[in-house]
Design a protein around this motif. Sequence first.
Motif, short mmCIF file in Angstrom:
data_model
loop_
_atom_site.label_atom_id
_atom_site.label_comp_id
_atom_site.label_asym_id
_atom_site.label_seq_id
_atom_site.Cartn_x
_atom_site.Cartn_y
_atom_site.Cartn_z
N GLU A 83 -7.58 8.84 7.06
CA GLU A 83 -6.31 8.04 7.36
C GLU A 83 -5.73 8.52 8.70
N ARG A 84 -5.84 9.69 9.21
CA ARG A 84 -5.32 9.90 10.63
C ARG A 84 -6.15 9.39 11.63
N VAL A 85 -7.61 9.06 11.39
CA VAL A 85 -8.32 8.14 12.24
C VAL A 85 -7.84 6.97 12.47
N ARG A 86 -7.54 6.33 10.94
CA ARG A 86 -7.16 5.17 11.04
C ARG A 86 -5.93 4.80 12.04
N ARG A 87 -4.87 5.74 11.61
CA ARG A 87 -3.75 5.59 12.19
C ARG A 87 -3.78 5.71 13.84
N ILE A 88 -4.58 6.36 14.38
CA ILE A 88 -5.04 6.51 15.62
C ILE A 88 -5.42 5.19 16.45
N LEU A 89 -6.37 4.63 15.51
CA LEU A 89 -7.15 3.50 16.08
C LEU A 89 -5.89 2.10 15.80
N TRP A 90 -5.32 2.40 14.82
CA TRP A 90 -4.36 1.21 14.47
C TRP A 90 -3.28 0.88 15.55
N ASN A 91 -2.92 2.14 16.27
CA ASN A 91 -1.83 2.16 17.41
C ASN A 91 -2.66 1.10 18.57
N ALA A 92 -3.72 0.98 18.58
CA ALA A 92 -4.00 -0.20 19.77
C ALA A 92 -3.99 -1.50 19.06
N VAL A 93 -4.02 -1.68 17.67
CA VAL A 93 -3.61 -2.94 17.29
C VAL A 93 -2.30 -3.10 17.33
N GLU A 94 -1.44 -2.38 16.76
CA GLU A 94 -0.04 -2.39 16.54
C GLU A 94 0.69 -1.37 17.33
N PRO A 95 1.12 -1.58 18.59
CA PRO A 95 1.65 -0.43 19.24
C PRO A 95 2.96 -0.56 19.24
N ASN A 96 3.84 0.22 19.64
CA ASN A 96 5.19 0.40 19.38
C ASN A 96 5.77 -0.91 19.94
N PRO A 97 6.84 -1.66 19.51
CA PRO A 97 7.39 -2.83 20.16
C PRO A 97 7.82 -2.58 21.51
N GLY A 98 7.58 -3.64 22.18
CA GLY A 98 8.01 -3.73 23.86
C GLY A 98 7.03 -2.97 24.55
N ASP A 99 5.98 -2.18 23.97
CA ASP A 99 5.06 -1.39 24.74
C ASP A 99 4.07 -2.53 25.40
N PRO A 100 3.64 -2.38 26.75
CA PRO A 100 2.82 -3.46 27.08
C PRO A 100 1.49 -3.31 26.36
N PRO A 101 0.55 -4.43 26.55
CA PRO A 101 -0.71 -4.08 25.89
C PRO A 101 -1.54 -3.15 26.52
N GLY A 102 -2.53 -2.41 25.56
CA GLY A 102 -3.48 -1.66 26.41
C GLY A 102 -3.02 -0.32 26.58
N CYS A 103 -3.32 0.39 27.44
CA CYS A 103 -2.96 1.92 27.51
C CYS A 103 -3.11 2.30 29.15
N LEU A 104 -2.13 2.94 29.50
CA LEU A 104 -2.14 3.39 31.04
C LEU A 104 -3.19 4.06 31.50
N ALA A 105 -3.75 5.25 30.52
CA ALA A 105 -4.46 5.96 30.96
C ALA A 105 -5.83 5.24 30.99
N VAL A 106 -6.23 4.47 29.83
CA VAL A 106 -7.31 3.61 30.11
C VAL A 106 -7.64 2.65 31.31
N ASN A 107 -6.58 2.10 31.43
CA ASN A 107 -6.25 0.90 32.69
C ASN A 107 -6.63 1.66 34.12
N THR A 108 -6.16 3.04 33.93
CA THR A 108 -6.16 3.70 35.35
C THR A 108 -7.40 4.21 35.32
N ALA A 109 -8.16 4.74 34.42
CA ALA A 109 -9.75 5.04 34.48
C ALA A 109 -10.48 3.92 34.78
N VAL A 110 -10.30 2.68 34.31
CA VAL A 110 -11.11 1.55 34.78
C VAL A 110 -10.80 1.18 36.13
N GLU A 111 -9.59 1.22 36.53
CA GLU A 111 -9.02 0.64 37.90
C GLU A 111 -9.31 1.68 39.01
#
Length: 191
Positions: A83-111
């Motif tokens: 369940e903990r793992v599911r919740r960690i992963l689920w945050n990518a599908v259903e982030p906090n309302p108003g948050d931009p999609p994706g992840c600033l850390a991942v975006n930064t690593a890629v860019e």
Amino acid sequence: MVRPRMFDEEQAVDAAMRVFWTSGYEATSTQDLCVATGLGRSSIYNTFTSKRALFDLALLRYMEQTSSVQLELIQRADLPIRERVRRILWNAVEPNPGDPPGCLAVNTAVELGPTDPELVELLDRDHAPKLAALAEEIRSAQAAGDVDAGRDPAALANYVYVVLGGLRVAARRGAQRGTQESVIEAALQAF
């Protein structure tokens, strides 16, 4: 005589964080930062010295916020590890309302990662405690008989975060919710 600042630096960093998170470092202009923060160009440079310095503060703020939430979730012994793992992963599908999609850390690593080893080191230092904590919780779940004892806890922890990164990249490109849910269900089969 130096004039006192008439703005909240923390709010300015938060606003800049959201702009960088949405647009990336290179695509974010100083004008974008002025609009988002409500500051003039001179105030931004006088306070933060450069776009990069403001970006670094914004990235640190992002990592502090997201890492503390993830670590708290990882260490929730009242929830089964699956369940903990599911919740960690689920945050990518259903982030906090108003948050931009994706992840600033991942975006930064890629860019910026391919050209900025110091930034990669910073991201790795932020990531290491989460990986270690998740591996330790997986070990505990193995001891309790909840996870196959033949599995490598460090490899499983890395797997979770690789899947999370992929889900966040997929969210950024507008992946369908059903597709992401099926990826999570497949990932949970490892547990």
